[in-house]
Design an enzyme around this catalytic site. Sequence first.
Site, PDB file in Angstrom:
ATOM      1  N   ASN A 102       0.804  -1.209   0.000  1.00  0.00           N
ATOM      2  CA  ASN A 102       0.000   0.000   0.000  1.00  0.00           C
ATOM      3  C   ASN A 102       0.844   1.270   0.000  1.00  0.00           C
ATOM      4  OD1 ASN A 102      -2.481   1.382  -0.018  1.00  0.00           O
ATOM      5  ND2 ASN A 102      -2.394   1.692   2.198  1.00  0.00           N
ATOM      6  N   ASP A 197      -5.749   8.288   6.618  1.00  0.00           N
ATOM      7  CA  ASP A 197      -5.076   7.668   5.473  1.00  0.00           C
ATOM      8  C   ASP A 197      -3.581   7.952   5.595  1.00  0.00           C
ATOM      9  OD1 ASP A 197      -4.487   6.671   2.797  1.00  0.00           O
ATOM     10  OD2 ASP A 197      -6.610   6.946   2.344  1.00  0.00           O
TER      11      ASP A 197
END
Length: 290
Positions: A102, A197
Amino acid sequence: MTTEPRLIWEVEAELGEGPVWVQRDAALWFTDIKRQRIYRFHPATGAQESWHAPEQVGFVLPTASGGFIAGLQSGLYSFDPEQRSFDLLTEVEPERPTNRLNDGVVDPSGRLWFGTMDNGEREKTGAFYCYHHGQLYRTNLSGISITNGPCVSPDGSMLYWVDTLGGTISACEIGASGELGPAELIVTIDPKDGYPDGPTIDSEGCIWISLYAGWEARRYSPSGELLARVSFPVANITKIAFGGPDLRTAYATTARQLLTQDQLDAQPLAGGLFEFEVDVPGVACPLIAD
């Protein structure tokens, strides 16, 4: 301390991520994970370039030898923009084909830190890793559905990491040989405010967090005190990177992922690349040690 974010590239990213300012070419690099794209933006000229990756791509980060390492779904790859080539360096979690890489960061010692996650964003199969001088090490941080970050303090002593679904930002000390100390929770964000995030560090050691489904980015002190908020005209902010000659321009990637057509109609700039100005500059991205 900030100005209103302004759109600089209507890229319409499905899942924009991984912005990083690369000083050697005075450009911002970022990705669209779901569309398997790598982008480069030159602010001085406005030039926009893109590359197609063979798999979902979470990040591209510069190496000391002049190239890049890309975090693809299956592992770490050497990326050559001129040749448009990707060469496998090491697989990551081949036993978990439903996981993907990610987000990532480079620390002042040239270590690459990155996380894996469940591509379905449900199972707690994600973990954080360190890659240094060609060796891959799994850290003690695991059992996470969606890892984000990490980011590292300017002096390289602290690593901050995000559990997005858990709504938490935590910190670990980094030992001299790269080992991590126990995790300490420093921020918890209510889901009604969005989901934390990608994190980024500025030169005062403060943590910038982008909020997915939260319409804003936030600046926290290293101890977790909320210091500033920047509102956006789109809901899904994914990560901030500092760039420009003085590192006082903040660039923000965003996402269209999971938005309904009605939501997209109400957020026509969703998925775009934004910028705004800050008083406290960022930290130059270190190079991955070869």
